[in-house]
Design an enzyme around this catalytic site. Structure first.
Site, PDB file in Angstrom:
ATOM      1  N   GLU A  47       0.849  -1.211   0.000  1.00 46.17           N
ATOM      2  CA  GLU A  47       0.000   0.000   0.000  1.00 46.17           C
ATOM      3  C   GLU A  47       0.881   1.256   0.000  1.00 46.17           C
ATOM      4  O   GLU A  47       0.744   2.137   0.852  1.00 46.17           O
ATOM      5  CB  GLU A  47      -0.970  -0.021   1.196  1.00 46.17           C
ATOM      6  CG  GLU A  47      -1.959  -1.160   1.110  1.00 46.17           C
ATOM      7  CD  GLU A  47      -3.167  -1.055   2.050  1.00 46.17           C
ATOM      8  OE1 GLU A  47      -3.196  -0.173   2.921  1.00 46.17           O
ATOM      9  OE2 GLU A  47      -4.089  -1.884   1.878  1.00 46.17           O
ATOM     10  N   GLU A  83      -5.116  -8.818  -0.124  1.00 44.00           N
ATOM     11  CA  GLU A  83      -5.871  -8.454   1.086  1.00 44.00           C
ATOM     12  C   GLU A  83      -7.324  -8.313   0.676  1.00 44.00           C
ATOM     13  O   GLU A  83      -7.656  -7.489  -0.184  1.00 44.00           O
ATOM     14  CB  GLU A  83      -5.367  -7.131   1.695  1.00 44.00           C
ATOM     15  CG  GLU A  83      -4.009  -7.263   2.347  1.00 44.00           C
ATOM     16  CD  GLU A  83      -3.558  -6.023   3.106  1.00 44.00           C
ATOM     17  OE1 GLU A  83      -4.419  -5.285   3.643  1.00 44.00           O
ATOM     18  OE2 GLU A  83      -2.342  -5.784   3.148  1.00 44.00           O
TER      19      GLU A  83
HETATM   20  O1  AHR Z   1      -5.021  -5.939   7.009  1.00 48.16           O
HETATM   21  C1  AHR Z   1      -4.915  -4.811   7.792  1.00 48.16           C
HETATM   22  C2  AHR Z   1      -4.251  -3.657   7.050  1.00 48.16           C
HETATM   23  O2  AHR Z   1      -5.078  -3.245   6.001  1.00 48.16           O
HETATM   24  C3  AHR Z   1      -2.932  -3.938   6.382  1.00 48.16           C
HETATM   25  O3  AHR Z   1      -1.859  -3.826   7.254  1.00 48.16           O
HETATM   26  C4  AHR Z   1      -2.863  -2.867   5.336  1.00 48.16           C
HETATM   27  O4  AHR Z   1      -2.104  -3.280   4.217  1.00 48.16           O
HETATM   28  C5  AHR Z   1      -4.321  -2.603   5.002  1.00 48.16           C
HETATM   29  O5  AHR Z   1      -4.614  -1.273   4.981  1.00 48.16           O
END
Ligand code: AHR
Length: 500
Positions: free
Chosen positions: A172, A303
């Site tokens: 990110e 994610e």
């Molecule tokens: O999964 C929790 C968080 O969500 C992670 O650390 C980040 O990559 C995302 O914003």
């Protein structure tokens, strides 16, 4: 309603990695959830919980991503190797400001993957790390022959190199990973990835580039226009995957909504938002198709899942939440979508494996529960490595309030070794839905397995030390007559049929 499945039209192989997981140094995800240390009373192997490993092995976990998330961009791997008592401590500024003692580091992660029998996905530190640090980490893990990092690894007790299957340059980077603009990140990506060396040319490390985290494609376009030519002239991979992060926040970021006591409207909102991932995938696929018609770069949704308010009384930085039938359906609908897009979507990692967000396992001291999401992964594991079959629904009915309408049914189908696996979910809160399967003229000989995940109430969840309310059982609501199958899907349920 009819589900048409064409066994003669295969859409591609479902990469098993679509059923991957993510575990970050966040809350009780690693510590307590997976790793309790060798001296713990909780039965463990080299500090890793036996009960959790046993349950996860039953899911055939294909790949595990570590150490973050946001944490990855502040993680300095050298602090997590060598004698534990000498390991440098740090403050986990991303998650709760707690002290991280680095007792779970590279060796422990690799051991966990060995126990799970899964591939390794390491997320490198771009935000606060250097190309030297990144390159030395790769040398430490995979170096052969004699080199400073390789010798250091051996001194720390590991003679043979490990296999690193995937390595990501940052996480990110448009947000917690450095608040970078796309062009800046793209230049850094080009720079850093150069130093991810392949010490074992027969097993090149697949390189992962940070992709978007919104529903827009500007980031994807800009990063690809700055990097794509590199993929054409590189001898070894330059960019093998582009990531995509997608979370379901039922009410938005500020007040996300409760994990268990959600309203009926939040049910529809959640599933409507979960289904929207297909639009986001399509948009990114279209950009990738423009730049990369040969399909060299895959999408990695590393994610995804539901994200709610934390359980009352728990540390807000630990992201601990319960898991209900709503999560089961977020999982099943998302996995159906990933299956259908298996040509471009080659990996996905649910966030996160244990005790964080939409977990498959929750722990409390020595106790453990398998969540509804766990059981969906268990049903769906038969899709891993199978050929996705073209399938579509007709006669589907929409349900829910005007702006959050959802279809009643989601499904996908695949075939491996002559056996067809069909997964189908009923998203309706109240209605049972009859579905007949149309195999385009082919007939069914035998149903080999029929299973269901459901609960009496949609808000049911599995609690510590109590009988499971949401579980997997044999499914009997189907009829096989003259080679044709029809099923009745109970409300809020996920079924899996395997037949030939
Ligand atoms: O999964 C929790 C968080 O969500 C992670 O650390 C980040 O990559 C995302 O914003």
């Amino acid at each position: 309603m009819k589900l048409t499945i064409n066994r003669n039209k295969k859409l591609g192989t479902i990469n098993p990695d679509i059923y991957g997981h993510f575990s970050e140094h966040l809350g009780r995800g690693i510590y307590e959830g997976l790793f309790v240390g060798e001296d713990s009373n909780i039965p463990n192997t080299d500090g890793i919980r036996n009960d959790v490993v046993e349950a996860l092995r039953d899911l055939s976990v294909p790949v595990l991503r570590w150490p973050g998330g946001c944490f990855a961009d502040e993680y300095h791997w050298m602090d997590g190797i060598g004698p534990k008592e000498k390991r440098k401590k740090m403050v986990n500024t991303s998650w709760g400001g707690v002290t991280e003692d680095n007792s779970f580091g590279t060796h422990e992660f690799m051991r966990l993957c060995e126990l799970l029998g899964c591939k390794t996905y390491i997320n490198g530190n771009l935000g606060t790390g250097s190309p030297k640090e990144m390159s030395e980490w790769v040398e430490y893990m995979t170096g052969t022959g004699s080199s400073p990092m390789t010798e250091w690894r051996k001194e720390n007790g590991r003679e043979e190199p490990w296999k690193v299957d995937y390595f990501a340059v940052g996480n990110e980077s448009w947000g917690c990973g450095g608040n970078m603009r796309a062009g800046y990140y793209a230049d850094l990506y080009r720079h850093y990835q150069t130093f991810i060396r392949n010490y074992d040319p027969k097993n090149p490390i697949k390189k992962i580039c940070v992709g978007p985290g919104t529903t827009e494609t500007d980031w994807t376009k800009e990063v690809l226009s700055a990097c794509y030519e590199g993929t054409q002239r590189a001898f070894h991979g330059f960019m093998d995957y582009l990531t995509l992060h997608y979370y379901v926040f039922p009410n938005g970021w500020t007040y996300k909504g409760e994990a268990v006591e959600f309203t009926d409207e939040e049910w529809y909102k959640s599933l409507n938002k979960a289904l929207y991932i297909e639009t986001v995938i399509r948009k990114n696929e279209a950009v990738l198709d423009d730049f990369d018609p040969e399909g060299k770069i895959a999408l990695c949704i590393d994610e995804w899942g539901g994200w709610y308010e934390v359980e009352k009384g728990t540390n807000p930085g630990f992201l601990y939440q319960q898991n209900t039938m709503r999560d089961a359906l977020i999982a099943s609908t998302s996995l159906d979508i990933f299956n259908r897009h298996c040509k471009r979507v080659q990996m996905a990692c649910i966030a996160q494996m244990v005790n964080v967000l939409q977990s498959v396992i929750l722990t409390q001291g020595p106790k453990m529960v398998k969540t509804p999401t766990y059981y969906v992964f268990h049903l769906y594991k038969h899709h891993q490595g199978a050929e996705e079959l073209d399938s579509f629904l007709t006669g589907d009915v929409q349900e829910g309030p005007k702006e959050w309408k959802i279809p009643q049914v989601s499904a996908s189908a695949s075939e491996k070794d002559g056996v067809v696996t069909v997964t189908a979910s009923n998203l309706s809160l109240t209605e049972a839905v009859p579905v007949s399967l149309d195999l385009c003229g082919e007939t069914v000989g035998t149903v080999k397995q029929a299973r269901i995940v459901t609960a009496d109430q949609v808000r049911d969840y599995n609690d510590f030390g109590k009988e499971e309310k949401v579980t997997e059982k044999d499914f009997t609501e189907y009829v096989l007559e003259d080679g044709k199958i029809s099923v009745t899907l109970p409300p809020h349920s996920v079924i899996m049929l395997r037949f030939c």
